[in-house]
Design a protein around this motif. Structure first.
Motif, PDB file in Angstrom:
ATOM      1  N   ARG A  58       0.827  -1.209   0.000  1.00 56.15           N
ATOM      2  CA  ARG A  58       0.000   0.000   0.000  1.00 56.15           C
ATOM      3  C   ARG A  58       0.863   1.262   0.000  1.00 56.15           C
ATOM      4  NH1 ARG A  58      -4.040   0.453   4.734  1.00 56.15           N
ATOM      5  NH2 ARG A  58      -2.373   1.654   5.639  1.00 56.15           N
ATOM      6  N   TYR A  98       2.434   1.877  -3.530  1.00 53.06           N
ATOM      7  CA  TYR A  98       1.524   1.642  -4.656  1.00 53.06           C
ATOM      8  C   TYR A  98       1.820   2.499  -5.881  1.00 53.06           C
ATOM      9  CZ  TYR A  98      -1.479   5.772  -4.153  1.00 53.06           C
ATOM     10  OH  TYR A  98      -1.970   7.041  -4.131  1.00 53.06           O
ATOM     11  N   ASP A 104       2.699  -0.651  -7.845  1.00 52.38           N
ATOM     12  CA  ASP A 104       1.418  -1.116  -8.380  1.00 52.38           C
ATOM     13  C   ASP A 104       1.228  -2.618  -8.181  1.00 52.38           C
ATOM     14  OD1 ASP A 104      -1.069  -0.702  -9.655  1.00 52.38           O
ATOM     15  OD2 ASP A 104      -0.236  -1.362 -11.568  1.00 52.38           O
ATOM     16  N   LYS A 105       1.368  -3.083  -6.934  1.00 57.41           N
ATOM     17  CA  LYS A 105       1.235  -4.504  -6.619  1.00 57.41           C
ATOM     18  C   LYS A 105       0.033  -4.739  -5.710  1.00 57.41           C
ATOM     19  CE  LYS A 105       6.101  -5.267  -7.371  1.00 57.41           C
ATOM     20  NZ  LYS A 105       7.407  -5.603  -6.821  1.00 57.41           N
ATOM     21  N   TYR A 106      -0.435  -5.978  -5.693  1.00 57.31           N
ATOM     22  CA  TYR A 106      -1.669  -6.339  -4.995  1.00 57.31           C
ATOM     23  C   TYR A 106      -1.484  -7.697  -4.321  1.00 57.31           C
ATOM     24  CZ  TYR A 106      -3.244  -2.983  -8.472  1.00 57.31           C
ATOM     25  OH  TYR A 106      -3.367  -1.871  -9.252  1.00 57.31           O
ATOM     26  N   ASN A 109      -8.502   1.592  -4.748  1.00 56.93           N
ATOM     27  CA  ASN A 109      -7.291   1.323  -5.513  1.00 56.93           C
ATOM     28  C   ASN A 109      -6.053   1.582  -4.662  1.00 56.93           C
ATOM     29  OD1 ASN A 109      -5.133   2.956  -7.493  1.00 56.93           O
ATOM     30  ND2 ASN A 109      -5.738   0.912  -8.165  1.00 56.93           N
ATOM     31  N   ARG A 123      -5.174  -1.055  -2.456  1.00 55.18           N
ATOM     32  CA  ARG A 123      -4.753  -2.206  -3.254  1.00 55.18           C
ATOM     33  C   ARG A 123      -5.810  -3.301  -3.284  1.00 55.18           C
ATOM     34  NH1 ARG A 123      -2.846   0.624  -5.923  1.00 55.18           N
ATOM     35  NH2 ARG A 123      -1.622  -0.832  -7.093  1.00 55.18           N
ATOM     36  N   LYS A 152      -7.759  -2.995  -8.985  1.00 59.59           N
ATOM     37  CA  LYS A 152      -6.802  -2.496  -9.978  1.00 59.59           C
ATOM     38  C   LYS A 152      -7.463  -1.336 -10.721  1.00 59.59           C
ATOM     39  CE  LYS A 152      -5.945  -6.744 -11.683  1.00 59.59           C
ATOM     40  NZ  LYS A 152      -5.394  -7.673 -12.670  1.00 59.59           N
TER      41      LYS A 152
END
Length: 185
Positions: free
Chosen positions: A69, A72, A76-78, A160, A163, A166
């Motif tokens: 988080r 991010y 840009d990972k989840y 978003n 996270r 997307k």
């Protein structure tokens, strides 16, 4: 999607009980997360976990989620969970631990979505709506749920940033742009 292996060589199950023994696992997990390409969606298969407590959850789930988080904008990972076990009380232990943390995680729980952690009513409704439709825009959600576009747009942006969804920017034929929000699974 990248499945994070919580097991070390020869292990059939891992116990997420106790902070000291979880620190090396946290380091291994964080290395995988940090080295993975941008926009990676990680999944923990909870079938690998036979027991957990707050310390283990903090090291292996909360700390990686907080890092994801925090980073991010550049990473840009989840992360989401699958195969929660009723027998092992995964959901109970996760809810109990995450209640006191500023972290929310989603789980693919059977055929449904499980939202674990503290999330406001509107955010929860939008998250469930997005997972039901798999992909939405703020306008579609606003019209479908009869909510103000500004509120929906703000909440989707927050989801978003947490996270949990997307987001991709789409150029419109008539000019301008819109964001398209997608579920993780």
């Amino acid at each position: 999607m990248f499945k994070i292996n919580l097991l070390t060589d020869g292990q059939e199950k891992v116990s997420l009980i106790g902070r000291r023994i979880m620190i090396p696992l946290n380091q291994r997990v964080m290395q995988q997360i940090e080295e993975a390409p941008k926009s990676t969606v990680f999944v923990y298969d909870m079938e690998q976990v036979e027991g957990m407590n707050g310390s283990g959850i903090d090291e292996v789930i909360v700390k990686p989620l907080k890092w994801i988080r925090q980073e991010y904008k550049t990473q840009d990972k989840y992360l989401f969970l699958i195969n929660l076990s009723e027998e092992e009380d995964h959901l109970y232990n996760l809810k109990k631990t995450l209640r006191d943390e500023d972290v929310v995680v989603v789980a693919n729980y059977g055929v449904s979505l499980e939202i674990i952690g503290d999330l406001g009513e509107v955010s929860r409704e939008l998250l469930e709506f997005t997972y039901k439709h798999k992909q939405i825009t703020a306008r579609f959600a606003s019209d479908s749920l009869d909510k103000k576009l500004n509120l929906v747009s703000t909440q989707l942006t927050k989801l978003n940033e947490l996270r949990l969804l997307k987001r991709q920017e789409e150029q419109l034929e008539e000019g301008g742009r819109q964001f398209v929000y997608s579920s993780l699974f």
